[in-house]
Design a protein around this motif. Sequence first.
Motif, short mmCIF file in Angstrom:
data_model
loop_
_atom_site.label_atom_id
_atom_site.label_comp_id
_atom_site.label_asym_id
_atom_site.label_seq_id
_atom_site.Cartn_x
_atom_site.Cartn_y
_atom_site.Cartn_z
N MET A 1 0.95 -1.14 0.03
CA MET A 1 0.12 -0.01 -0.08
C MET A 1 0.98 1.18 0.14
O MET A 1 0.54 2.36 -0.61
N ILE A 2 1.88 1.20 0.71
CA ILE A 2 2.84 2.31 0.94
C ILE A 2 3.30 2.61 -0.58
O ILE A 2 3.55 3.97 -1.00
N LYS A 3 3.74 1.83 -1.19
CA LYS A 3 4.54 1.71 -2.52
C LYS A 3 3.41 2.62 -3.46
O LYS A 3 3.68 3.58 -4.25
N LYS A 4 2.01 1.87 -3.70
CA LYS A 4 1.08 2.49 -4.31
C LYS A 4 0.85 4.02 -3.92
O LYS A 4 0.62 4.62 -5.08
N LEU A 5 1.01 4.21 -2.69
CA LEU A 5 0.67 5.71 -2.13
C LEU A 5 1.65 6.50 -2.67
O LEU A 5 1.42 7.60 -3.41
N LEU A 6 2.94 6.29 -2.71
CA LEU A 6 4.00 7.00 -3.23
C LEU A 6 3.92 7.14 -4.73
O LEU A 6 4.25 8.24 -5.19
N ILE A 7 3.46 6.21 -5.31
CA ILE A 7 3.47 6.26 -6.74
C ILE A 7 2.30 7.33 -7.23
O ILE A 7 2.54 8.12 -8.08
N TRP A 8 1.07 7.26 -6.52
CA TRP A 8 -0.02 8.11 -6.76
C TRP A 8 0.83 9.68 -6.47
O TRP A 8 0.35 10.43 -7.15
N ILE A 9 1.35 9.82 -5.23
CA ILE A 9 1.62 11.14 -4.80
C ILE A 9 2.72 11.86 -5.90
O ILE A 9 2.72 12.80 -6.38
N ALA A 10 3.54 10.71 -6.29
CA ALA A 10 4.73 11.11 -7.18
C ALA A 10 4.01 11.46 -8.42
O ALA A 10 4.24 12.69 -9.34
N THR A 11 3.07 10.72 -8.95
CA THR A 11 2.28 10.99 -10.31
C THR A 11 1.48 12.18 -10.01
O THR A 11 1.46 13.00 -11.32
N SER A 12 1.04 12.51 -9.27
CA SER A 12 0.17 13.57 -8.93
C SER A 12 0.83 15.01 -9.05
O SER A 12 0.58 15.94 -9.73
N GLN A 13 1.85 14.87 -8.64
CA GLN A 13 3.29 15.97 -8.45
C GLN A 13 3.41 16.20 -9.80
O GLN A 13 3.73 17.29 -10.26
N LEU B 1 -25.87 0.45 -4.88
CA LEU B 1 -24.91 1.28 -5.59
C LEU B 1 -23.82 1.01 -4.85
O LEU B 1 -22.58 1.20 -5.48
N SER B 2 -23.72 0.72 -3.46
CA SER B 2 -22.43 0.52 -2.67
C SER B 2 -21.75 -0.50 -3.11
O SER B 2 -20.33 -0.74 -3.09
N GLU B 3 -22.26 -1.63 -3.81
CA GLU B 3 -21.51 -2.74 -4.19
C GLU B 3 -21.14 -2.27 -5.64
O GLU B 3 -20.03 -3.02 -6.26
N LEU B 4 -21.50 -1.42 -6.50
CA LEU B 4 -21.17 -1.11 -7.73
C LEU B 4 -20.03 -0.11 -7.72
O LEU B 4 -19.25 0.16 -8.97
N ALA B 5 -19.80 0.75 -6.69
CA ALA B 5 -18.82 1.63 -6.60
C ALA B 5 -17.55 1.12 -6.35
O ALA B 5 -17.49 0.05 -5.67
N PRO B 6 -16.49 1.63 -6.64
CA PRO B 6 -15.05 1.39 -6.41
C PRO B 6 -14.98 1.49 -5.00
O PRO B 6 -15.32 2.08 -4.34
N GLN B 7 -13.93 0.42 -4.62
CA GLN B 7 -13.71 0.35 -3.42
C GLN B 7 -12.66 0.99 -2.46
O GLN B 7 -12.55 1.45 -1.34
N GLN B 8 -11.71 1.70 -3.31
CA GLN B 8 -10.50 2.34 -2.92
C GLN B 8 -10.87 3.87 -2.87
O GLN B 8 -11.25 4.38 -4.11
N TYR B 9 -10.96 4.39 -1.78
CA TYR B 9 -11.08 6.01 -1.63
C TYR B 9 -10.03 6.37 -0.48
O TYR B 9 -9.91 7.66 -0.68
N ARG B 10 -9.27 5.65 0.08
CA ARG B 10 -8.20 6.23 0.80
C ARG B 10 -7.08 6.57 0.19
O ARG B 10 -6.48 7.89 0.67
N ILE B 11 -6.42 6.26 -1.05
CA ILE B 11 -5.49 6.54 -1.76
C ILE B 11 -5.62 7.98 -2.20
O ILE B 11 -4.86 8.91 -2.20
N PRO B 12 -6.68 8.17 -3.07
CA PRO B 12 -6.89 9.63 -3.71
C PRO B 12 -6.88 10.54 -2.67
O PRO B 12 -6.65 11.50 -2.77
N PHE B 13 -7.68 10.10 -1.33
CA PHE B 13 -7.95 11.24 -0.32
C PHE B 13 -6.42 11.30 0.32
O PHE B 13 -6.36 12.78 0.47
#
Length: 113
Positions: free
Chosen positions: A1-13, A80-92
């Motif tokens: 999870m940390i690696k994915k989070l760092l990739i998201w942060i680097a990509t966003s910057q 609808l809660s089953e159809l929505a994506p599960q990941q909201y912590r990393i974008p937050f």
Amino acid sequence: MIKKLLIWIATSQILIVLLCFLIYRNIHLLSYINVSFVAGAALILYAMAGYVVKGRFFDIVFYSFQYFFSRMSNRDRRPLSELAPQQYRIPFITGCTAIVFMLGSLCIYYLSS
């Protein structure tokens, strides 16, 4: 999870810096502050919308629309809660990081001028 989070942060910057260059035609501290605020706020709003949908807030309305407008059997209907994506912590976290970088840049901007 940390690696994915760092990739998201680097990509966003990287995307923020590219958008600064595309929108303002040069990279200044003020343009970085403006673009990072918009990008961070958009990511936080996306994550909060996912959190609300995942919290089963709109399930009854969605179920009633499915019942009224389609001819599905009761077994095929899903909330609808089953159809929505599960990941909201990393974008937050990525959006909060962009806002923190924006606030740091804003402090540097005010101290330098």
